[in-house]
Enzyme design. Structure first.
Site, PDB file in Angstrom:
ATOM      1  N   MET A  16      47.550  42.236  44.684  1.00 10.05           N
ATOM      2  CA  MET A  16      48.371  41.249  45.380  1.00 10.05           C
ATOM      3  C   MET A  16      49.856  41.560  45.159  1.00 10.05           C
ATOM      4  O   MET A  16      50.237  42.108  44.129  1.00 10.05           O
ATOM      5  CB  MET A  16      48.036  39.848  44.890  1.00 10.05           C
ATOM      6  CG  MET A  16      46.610  39.470  45.282  1.00 10.05           C
ATOM      7  SD  MET A  16      46.267  37.736  45.083  1.00 10.05           S
ATOM      8  CE  MET A  16      47.360  37.016  46.280  1.00 10.05           C
ATOM      9  N   GLY A  19      52.475  44.630  48.957  1.00 12.85           N
ATOM     10  CA  GLY A  19      53.043  44.917  50.273  1.00 12.85           C
ATOM     11  C   GLY A  19      52.054  45.472  51.282  1.00 12.85           C
ATOM     12  O   GLY A  19      52.454  46.103  52.257  1.00 12.85           O
ATOM     13  N   LYS A  20      50.758  45.213  51.090  1.00 11.06           N
ATOM     14  CA  LYS A  20      49.734  45.757  52.003  1.00 11.06           C
ATOM     15  C   LYS A  20      49.917  45.223  53.415  1.00 11.06           C
ATOM     16  O   LYS A  20      49.871  45.979  54.389  1.00 11.06           O
ATOM     17  CB  LYS A  20      48.324  45.379  51.523  1.00 11.06           C
ATOM     18  CG  LYS A  20      47.972  45.892  50.157  1.00 11.06           C
ATOM     19  CD  LYS A  20      46.561  45.490  49.781  1.00 11.06           C
ATOM     20  CE  LYS A  20      46.391  43.983  49.685  1.00 11.06           C
ATOM     21  NZ  LYS A  20      47.252  43.345  48.677  1.00 11.06           N
ATOM     22  N   GLU A  87      43.190  41.515  55.162  1.00  5.66           N
ATOM     23  CA  GLU A  87      42.369  40.799  54.173  1.00  5.66           C
ATOM     24  C   GLU A  87      40.909  41.249  54.270  1.00  5.66           C
ATOM     25  O   GLU A  87      39.977  40.443  54.183  1.00  5.66           O
ATOM     26  CB  GLU A  87      42.478  39.282  54.370  1.00  5.66           C
ATOM     27  CG  GLU A  87      43.887  38.751  54.265  1.00  5.66           C
ATOM     28  CD  GLU A  87      44.434  38.715  52.837  1.00  5.66           C
ATOM     29  OE1 GLU A  87      43.716  39.136  51.902  1.00  5.66           O
ATOM     30  OE2 GLU A  87      45.580  38.278  52.676  1.00  5.66           O
ATOM     31  N   CYS A 143      54.814  44.449  37.680  1.00  8.26           N
ATOM     32  CA  CYS A 143      54.269  43.504  36.708  1.00  8.26           C
ATOM     33  C   CYS A 143      55.304  42.417  36.408  1.00  8.26           C
ATOM     34  O   CYS A 143      56.445  42.722  36.050  1.00  8.26           O
ATOM     35  CB  CYS A 143      53.891  44.242  35.430  1.00  8.26           C
ATOM     36  SG  CYS A 143      53.298  43.152  34.128  1.00  8.26           S
ATOM     37  N   CYS A 175      50.431  44.678  35.251  1.00  6.22           N
ATOM     38  CA  CYS A 175      50.015  46.041  34.934  1.00  6.22           C
ATOM     39  C   CYS A 175      48.736  45.984  34.084  1.00  6.22           C
ATOM     40  O   CYS A 175      48.311  44.903  33.668  1.00  6.22           O
ATOM     41  CB  CYS A 175      51.124  46.778  34.186  1.00  6.22           C
ATOM     42  SG  CYS A 175      51.351  46.216  32.489  1.00  6.22           S
TER      43      CYS A 175
HETATM   44 ZN    ZN Z   1      53.029  44.612  32.305  1.00  2.00          ZN
END
Ligand code: ZN
Length: 204
Positions: A16, A19-20, A87, A143, A175
């Site tokens: 998530m 930027g997909k 999605e 992250c 991350c």
């Molecule tokens: Zn991290």
């Protein structure tokens, strides 16, 4: 008439906030500028932002056809040369066969979806699509805890099934080191947006 050798599958994947959907929209817009017939499908389960459009977190959107099952795609695809699917992780495994057929017919199929769920497990038909696709682009987010490249979706709400539709409210990008599926405590600080970002988030 479209030469059949022009068909292929592209998968745009990642966690998530990577930027997909923005990338999917960008690719489909390019096709539209070239006057190629474009159609976009998305699962009806996703009612974020708008009922009949594909929207990114930054507010860009495209009109979409909302469907319950991937099996609806062949009879609704019409003469589209380029088929976008957003999605895609929410569709069942039929999506793999449907995308294969569309590509075999000479269509360009652009699929965007999460590669893993909040438990870090491969999500829906995406793994099989990654195996079948000609082109794969896997994007990273940042992250929210440490600022490293992030490839995991951290859920920050302790309830619900694998499919919990929501954006900022229920998830953070993390991350591998900061991701912890058993700890639902949000870590993202709600900083005031700069002037440019504040403008971008309008329309959400
Ligand atoms: Zn991290």
């Amino acid at each position: 008439m479209t030469p059949s050798h022009l068909g292929w599958i592209e998968v745009v994947t990642g966690c998530m906030f990577s930027g997909k959907t923005e990338e999917l929209i960008r690719r489909l817009r390019r096709a539209r500028y070239a006057n190629q017939p474009v159609i976009v499908f998305k699962p009806r389960i996703d009612d974020r932002y708008s009922l009949d459009s594909v929207g990114s977190h930054t507010g860009h959107s495209l009109r979409s056809v909302n469907i319950v099952s991937a099996s609806e795609i062949p009879r609704r695809v019409g003469n589209a040369r380029v088929v976008g699917i957003d999605e895609a992780q929410f569709f069942d495994d039929d999506l793999v066969e449907v995308c294969t057929k569309l590509a075999d017919e000479g269509r360009r199929v652009v699929v965007a979806g999460l590669d893993t769920d909040y438990l870090g497990c491969p999500f829906g038909p995406i793994p099989a699509l990654l195996a079948k696709a000609e082109y794969i682009d896997k994007y990273l987010a940042i992250c929210v805890v440490c600022g490293a490249p992030a490839n995991r979706s951290q859920r920050t709400v302790n309830r619900g099934p694998q499919v919990l539709v929501g954006a900022q409210e229920a998830y953070e990008a993390r991350c591998r080191h900061c991701w912890d599926p058993d700890n639902f405590e949000p870590r993202q600080q709600k900083l005031p947006l700069g002037p440019n970002l504040a403008e971008e988030s309008e329309g959400r």
